[in-house]
Design an enzyme around this catalytic site. Structure first.
Site, PDB file in Angstrom:
ATOM      1  CB  SER A  66     -10.056 -14.862   0.885  1.00 48.61           C
ATOM      2  OG  SER A  66      -9.617 -13.681   1.555  1.00 48.61           O
TER       3      SER A  66
HETATM    4  N1  SAM Z   1     -11.522 -13.211   5.978  1.00 55.52           N
HETATM    5  C1  SAM Z   1     -12.345 -12.445   5.366  1.00 55.52           C
HETATM    6  C2  SAM Z   1     -13.665 -13.307   4.756  1.00 55.52           C
HETATM    7  O1  SAM Z   1     -13.496 -14.492   5.064  1.00 55.52           O
HETATM    8  O2  SAM Z   1     -14.579 -12.862   4.285  1.00 55.52           O
HETATM    9  C3  SAM Z   1     -11.962 -11.543   4.263  1.00 55.52           C
HETATM   10  C4  SAM Z   1     -11.394 -10.466   4.614  1.00 55.52           C
HETATM   11  S1  SAM Z   1     -10.855  -9.099   3.420  1.00 55.52           S
HETATM   12  C5  SAM Z   1      -9.840  -9.909   2.491  1.00 55.52           C
HETATM   13  C6  SAM Z   1     -10.054  -8.114   4.580  1.00 55.52           C
HETATM   14  C7  SAM Z   1     -10.525  -7.454   5.738  1.00 55.52           C
HETATM   15  O3  SAM Z   1      -9.806  -6.965   6.434  1.00 55.52           O
HETATM   16  C8  SAM Z   1     -11.485  -6.441   5.146  1.00 55.52           C
HETATM   17  O4  SAM Z   1     -12.939  -6.624   5.569  1.00 55.52           O
HETATM   18  C9  SAM Z   1     -11.000  -5.074   5.586  1.00 55.52           C
HETATM   19  O5  SAM Z   1     -11.951  -4.288   6.121  1.00 55.52           O
HETATM   20  C10 SAM Z   1     -10.275  -5.588   6.713  1.00 55.52           C
HETATM   21  N2  SAM Z   1      -9.152  -4.968   7.424  1.00 55.52           N
HETATM   22  C11 SAM Z   1      -8.159  -4.085   6.825  1.00 55.52           C
HETATM   23  N3  SAM Z   1      -7.393  -3.561   7.720  1.00 55.52           N
HETATM   24  C12 SAM Z   1      -8.016  -3.936   8.853  1.00 55.52           C
HETATM   25  C13 SAM Z   1      -7.559  -3.485  10.410  1.00 55.52           C
HETATM   26  N4  SAM Z   1      -6.398  -2.784  10.635  1.00 55.52           N
HETATM   27  N5  SAM Z   1      -8.245  -4.284  11.264  1.00 55.52           N
HETATM   28  C14 SAM Z   1      -9.177  -4.936  11.023  1.00 55.52           C
HETATM   29  N6  SAM Z   1      -9.659  -5.188   9.802  1.00 55.52           N
HETATM   30  C15 SAM Z   1      -9.157  -4.884   8.887  1.00 55.52           C
END
Ligand code: SAM
Length: 220
Positions: A66
């Site tokens: 993000s």
């Molecule tokens: N916080 C992260 C960083 O600092 O890099 C960015 C996260 S990215 C915007 C969103 C993440 O949520 C992705 O890696 C995606 O695979 C994960 N995600 C989506 N649905 C999910 C779920 N139900 N449980 C766990 N992770 C999930």
């Protein structure tokens, strides 16, 4: 000529000043964490020189790290207590947000649905000596009930609505920070648990990748 590490340190100070403090993030603990965590170690090599730029970057499997301002804002909104705090993050991704949380909380539990991202993030976090972090592969829409209640829950992917499981896993007085809305655009929301209900606050419009899971969006 400054060493590469020094170049990144300068870029990081500028990022905090120009992108984060200038937009109104004030909590000194959050600003200090953002000054400390080496974001360039959380992005793929080919994006390293853009690590301190003002936006999200690809991290593989269609996911993103993000925008730094959004990471700082979400962290500030959580209002993590100064001592003994336990925080749950849904969506580990690169592990960058996790590292920021690990500077503020005693323990951070984080869940990622993509095993490859979780493994990379876990390795990075331990290389940085952040041993107060626990990474799990799974569906974060169900939370991590074994360690509940949490002082704060931070969801870094966009939900169609609040996953009911998370409501049960935050302590009274604790907060859930989460983007809620359509797949293309959402509102960042902050929910504070009161004795009998939740106080719900809309913060700003955002655009996150979808939260995919049993209490989120279906895959595809
Ligand atoms: N916080 C992260 C960083 O600092 O890099 C960015 C996260 S990215 C915007 C969103 C993440 O949520 C992705 O890696 C995606 O695979 C994960 N995600 C989506 N649905 C999910 C779920 N139900 N449980 C766990 N992770 C999930």
């Amino acid at each position: 000529m400054p060493a590469k590490g020094d170049t990144f340190a300068e870029a990081r100070q500028r990022m905090v000043q120009e992108q984060i403090a200038a937009r109104g993030v004030r909590d000194p603990r959050v600003l200090e964490a953002m000054r400390s965590v080496p974001r360039h170690l959380f992005v793929p090599d080919e994006y390293r020189e853009w690590a301190y730029s003002d936006g999200p970057l690809p991290i593989g499997v269609g996911q993103t790290i993000s925008q730094p301002y959004i990471v700082a804002l979400m962290t500030e909104l959580l209002e993590i207590p100064p001592k003994g705090a336990r925080v749950l993050e849904i969506g580990t991704g690169s592990g960058y947000q996790t590292a920021v949380l690990a500077h503020l909380a005693d323990e951070v539990f984080t869940i990622e649905r993509h095993a490859a991202l979780a493994a990379q993030a876990n390795a990075r976090l331990h290389r940085l000596g952040l041993d107060n972090v626990h990474v799990r592969v799974g569906d974060g829409t169900l939370g991590w009930p074994e360690h509940a209640p949490y002082d704060g829950i931070l969801v870094t992917a966009a939900a169609p609505e609040m996953p009911p499981a998370l409501l049960e896993q935050v302590r009274i007085g604790g907060r859930i920070v989460i983007p809620i809305g359509r797949r293309g655009g959402q509102t960042l929301e902050c929910w504070t648990r009161r004795e009998d209900d939740f106080e719900r606050q809309a913060i700003i419009p955002v655009a996150f990748v979808p939260l995919v899971g049993e209490q989120g969006w279906s895959a595809g």
